[in-house]
Enzyme design. Structure first.
Site, mmCIF file in Angstrom:
data_model
loop_
_atom_site.group_PDB
_atom_site.id
_atom_site.type_symbol
_atom_site.label_atom_id
_atom_site.label_comp_id
_atom_site.label_asym_id
_atom_site.label_seq_id
_atom_site.Cartn_x
_atom_site.Cartn_y
_atom_site.Cartn_z
ATOM 1 N N GLY A 64 -2.362 3.758 3.521
ATOM 2 C CA GLY A 64 -3.401 3.658 2.481
ATOM 3 C C GLY A 64 -4.613 2.859 2.950
ATOM 4 O O GLY A 64 -5.743 3.145 2.531
ATOM 5 N N THR A 112 0.869 -1.186 0.000
ATOM 6 C CA THR A 112 0.000 0.000 0.000
ATOM 7 C C THR A 112 0.898 1.226 0.000
ATOM 8 O O THR A 112 2.086 1.128 0.267
ATOM 9 C CB THR A 112 -0.848 0.102 1.283
ATOM 10 O OG1 THR A 112 0.013 0.395 2.391
ATOM 11 C CG2 THR A 112 -1.618 -1.160 1.538
ATOM 12 N N ASP A 113 0.330 2.377 -0.223
ATOM 13 C CA ASP A 113 1.061 3.598 0.089
ATOM 14 C C ASP A 113 0.864 3.860 1.593
ATOM 15 O O ASP A 113 0.086 3.169 2.265
ATOM 16 C CB ASP A 113 0.570 4.775 -0.772
ATOM 17 C CG ASP A 113 1.624 5.884 -0.850
ATOM 18 O OD1 ASP A 113 2.587 5.857 -0.070
ATOM 19 O OD2 ASP A 113 1.477 6.786 -1.707
ATOM 20 N N TYR A 114 1.544 4.832 2.102
ATOM 21 C CA TYR A 114 1.603 5.189 3.522
ATOM 22 C C TYR A 114 0.196 5.324 4.132
ATOM 23 O O TYR A 114 -0.542 6.239 3.756
ATOM 24 C CB TYR A 114 2.313 6.534 3.584
ATOM 25 C CG TYR A 114 3.028 6.886 4.851
ATOM 26 C CD1 TYR A 114 4.411 6.786 4.941
ATOM 27 C CD2 TYR A 114 2.331 7.368 5.961
ATOM 28 C CE1 TYR A 114 5.078 7.145 6.088
ATOM 29 C CE2 TYR A 114 2.991 7.727 7.110
ATOM 30 C CZ TYR A 114 4.367 7.613 7.169
ATOM 31 O OH TYR A 114 5.038 7.970 8.309
#
Ligand code: BGC
Length: 758
Positions: A286, A282-284
């Protein structure tokens, strides 16, 4: 010939067999390991916390160490230094039950400590070998410092310069961005991911992050599938085709479902259609953010993410804290957890971490392979190639290495701002500002005088928000008038004025959207005053995005756009200003006349009421009352100190059938007294389609170097593959019919011919 063919075939099959054997060995290893793992340990592998409070020699006392010992951490990111990484790795492989090594990631976006131009700048080189080399050097330096995984390349297409993250991507065009995605992945991963000096690449942000509404970061995106497949997906797919090891999910929603929970995106497209075999992170936070997106509580969104095909959870600990419960409640299956865990273990296996967890922890390498002379020289060369000469009236540039040069502006002596956004590993104190570059390159031949002239922007809060992460511009407490007075005194003593103005490096990048895209207020005023001196003025423009420069284009004799050129930027600027290097960068994003034209891009559709070429306004046509349709600087544009001319296009045949090909050629001539490089660009228009088609699409390019007076024929092959696109049913097809082909030095000024696909 036969013998060669045989050798080639044998080589291919040996390679293929080796791959099968490796995959087989990996499966046996991972199967055996997973048999020993508890459910908690499996879920632990899916957890990617930030580095937290790790200090050298103290890793085992850090907060995160406890979690690592319990097998609750799969990897860490953005820790800098081989000593710290070795320390934490030791906790994992000596103190946890199964001794599974951690993977260490970092945002190595455009270089490690030797910093290259921001990606948007890098893309303007149109030089795939140089771009690949920059990624190779970044991988060598990062791996020498303990890193084995980078969150790069960022390949989000964007046609909206209000979005600050355009600086991190490759501009507006899917064809060029796909070539760059491939070059970057190859550069990072090399031929052997298990080698100690290659790192795993992570293509991001999948998908459509660059289409945020109104250019506001993290905002909603919504587009047709045809546009996704034709314009926004290709660079991610190109990275997958190049063998990228991992993919990062984007923050935004896609078709009403955040990418992080979007099964169609993560499984159907990525894995089933494109055949991606690596892992998805995931992104940060997310996953957690999907609570705010309105998809349910943390347990619900975490299970949605896993089921969609996400393998690793960055920072938010949604997987760590809820997946077990979801399994007990039947909301996810063990098979889903196993699949994610397997992909992460496989990545570690491919990186050789099970064979040697300290493979990337070589103190000797970290001392000798980072920020050394040869890569820095390479970075200087590449930076100069990324600059785009936007205007050069009456050969104002190059300037002579003689007399007195006044260097004025808040970006003139701004070490901390040279590396540009996302330069986590940069040592700002070693970056070369323009002042130092000019002085060293001019030596004792010219006198360089300096004045800051203005702050970044009048509003101090704005300046604070635009100079974060230590990227200060050392705000001056003097009044605007005082600073201006000093600058004019310096300017008046000079033969030529170099004004280093524009954005600070943190005015673009993440969470740096803007609604006005001009050079900031006090700097504009400074520029106007400098012009009033009557001396020649060269604008050295720092920016992480296309800016609106109508006034500057009308009034400033020379404009050199230098983006953020990296650690060696100051030298590179001097090289180009003095003519030691002839500029050859070409824009990869359209520069609008004003913000109202945004989104603006060359590959637009024709509409049913197109405006006739050369016209500004016609009633009931698709246009504006107050500004022409065309941009200030088109895609592909960039001047040189040389003058290039193009012959008419020669086609080898006027029509062809699928399976055949034709060539389109031009003769390019350097009609000047200086050697230079030109990016020859090929565009195609599909005149009649089953769906509407863009007025022009880039389909080929070649960067050529010509001596003074030299001519060369440049040829492009066109076949059915060149003409393919995703139709209404999302089938990738070439439709028979009439096409126009254009060749030129930018997307506007082109030669034209026509052919037919039978
Ligand atoms: C950014 C990513 C980056 C990640 C880790 C996020 O805020 O969107 O591009 O890789 O942070 O630092």
């Amino acid at each position: 010939m036969r013998k060669l063919l045989l050798i080639a075939l044998t080589a291919i099959s040996t390679q293929a067999i080796a791959q099968v054997t490796n995959d087989g060995k990996m499966k046996i290893f991972v199967d055996a390991l997973m048999k020993k793992m508890t459910l908690d340990e499996k879920i632990g592998q899916l957890n990617l916390p930030g580095a937290g409070d790790i200090t050298t020699g103290q890793a085992s006392n850090s907060n995160i160490a406890g979690q690592i010992r319990e097998g609750k951490v799969g990897g860490l990111f953005n820790i800098k230094s081989v000593e710290k990484i070795r320390d934490v790795q030791r906790v994992a492989v000596e103190q946890s039950r199964l001794k599974i090594p951690l993977i260490f990631g970092m945002d190595v976006i455009h270089g490690y400590q030797t910093v290259f131009p921001i990606p948007l700048g890098l893309s303007c080189t149109w030089d795939m070998q140089a771009i690949e080399r920059s990624a190779r050097i970044a991988a060598i330096e990062a791996s020498a410092d303990g890193i084995n995984w980078t969150f790069s390349p960022m390949v989000d297409i964007s046609r909206d310069p209000r979005w600050g993250r355009v600086s991190e991507g490759n501009g507006e065009d899917p064809f060029l961005a796909s070539a760059i995605a491939k070059a970057m992945v190859q550069g990072y991963q090399g031929k052997d991911l298990g080698a100690a000096n290659t790192i795993m690449s992570c293509v991001k942000h999948y998908a459509l992050y660059g289409a945020a509404e109104a250019g506001r970061d993290y905002n909603t995106t919504d587009m047709s599938r045809m546009r996704m497949y034709n314009d926004y997906f290709p660079p991610y797919k190109a990275a997958v085709d190049a063998g990228v090891g991992s993919v990062m999910a984007s923050f935004n929603e896609v078709d009403g479902i955040p990418a992080t929970a979007n099964k169609w995106l993560m499984t159907d497209v990525l894995r089933k259609q494109w055949g991606f075999k690596g892992f998805v992170v995931t992104d940060y936070t997310g996953i957690n953010e999907m609570v705010d997106h309105g998809l349910g509580n943390l347990q619900t969104v975490s299970s949605l993410a896993l089921k969609a095909g996400i393998d690793m959870d960055m920072v938010g600990e949604g997987f760590l804290t809820t997946l077990k419960k979801s399994l007990q409640e039947g909301k996810v299956t063990l098979a889903q957890i196993d699949a994610a865990c397997r992909r992460i273990l496989e990545a570690k296996y491919k990186l050789g971490l099970f064979a040697d967890p300290y493979r990337y922890c070589n103190e000797q390498r970290s001392k000798t392979e980072i920020f050394t002379t040869a890569p820095r020289n390479e970075a200087r060369k590449i930076a100069a190639e990324s600059f785009v000469l936007l205007k050069n009236q009456a050969n104002t540039l190059p300037i002579r290495k003689s007399g007195t040069i006044a260097l004025i502006g808040p970006l003139a002596d701004a070490k901390e701002n040279m590396p540009g956004t996302w330069s986590v590993a940069a040592d700002f104190s070693k970056a070369i500002p323009v002042l130092q570059g000019l002085k060293e390159v001019a030596g004792d031949k010219a006198k360089i005088l300096y004045a800051k002239g203005s702050n970044l922007v009048a509003d101090s809060t704005y300046e604070k928000n635009a100079t974060m992460f230590g990227k200060t511009l050392h705000r001056d407490q003097r009044s605007n008038e005082e600073m201006l007075r000093e600058a004019l005194a310096v300017a008046n003593q000079s033969d030529v004025i170099v004004a280093a103005l524009g954005e600070s490096s943190e005015m673009s990048g993440e969470s740096s959207s803007r609604t006005e895209l001009g050079i900031p207020d006090v700097q504009q005023q400074l520029l106007k005053e400098l012009l009033k001196t009557g001396k020649p003025v060269v604008l050295v423009l720092f920016t992480g995005r296309p800016l609106t420069l109508e006034w500057e284009e009308k009034n400033v004799p020379a404009i050199l756009n230098v983006w953020f050129g990296g650690s060696e930027a100051g030298y590179a600027v001097a090289d180009v200003l003095f003519g030691d290097v002839n500029p050859s960068g070409k824009l990869t994003a359209t520069f609008p006349r004003n913000v109202g034209q945004v989104p603006i891009y060359y590959a637009h559709k024709n509409t049913g009421r197109p405006l006739a070429e050369g016209k500004w306004f016609e009633k009931f046509r698709s246009n504006y009352l107050d500004v022409p349709n065309d941009p200030l600087y088109p895609f592909g544009f960039g001047l040189s100190y040389s003058q290039f001319t193009y012959s008419d296009i020669k086609l080898s045949a006027a029509s062809f059938r699928p399976g055949q090909s034709i060539t389109a050629s031009v003769t390019l001539t350097n009609n000047s007294k200086v050697a230079g490089k030109e990016v020859v660009q090929l565009y195609i228009r599909d005149l009649v389609g089953s769906v509407t088609r863009p007025v022009k699409e880039l389909k080929g390019f070649e960067k050529v170097e010509l001596k003074a007076g030299e001519s060369r024929t440049v040829s492009f092959t066109i076949n059915a593959e060149t003409l393919k696109f995703y139709n209404y049913d999302l089938k990738y097809v070439a439709e028979p019919g009439d096409f126009n082909v254009f060749i030129g030095g930018n997307s506007r000024d082109v030669k034209e011919a026509s052919f037919k696909l039978q």
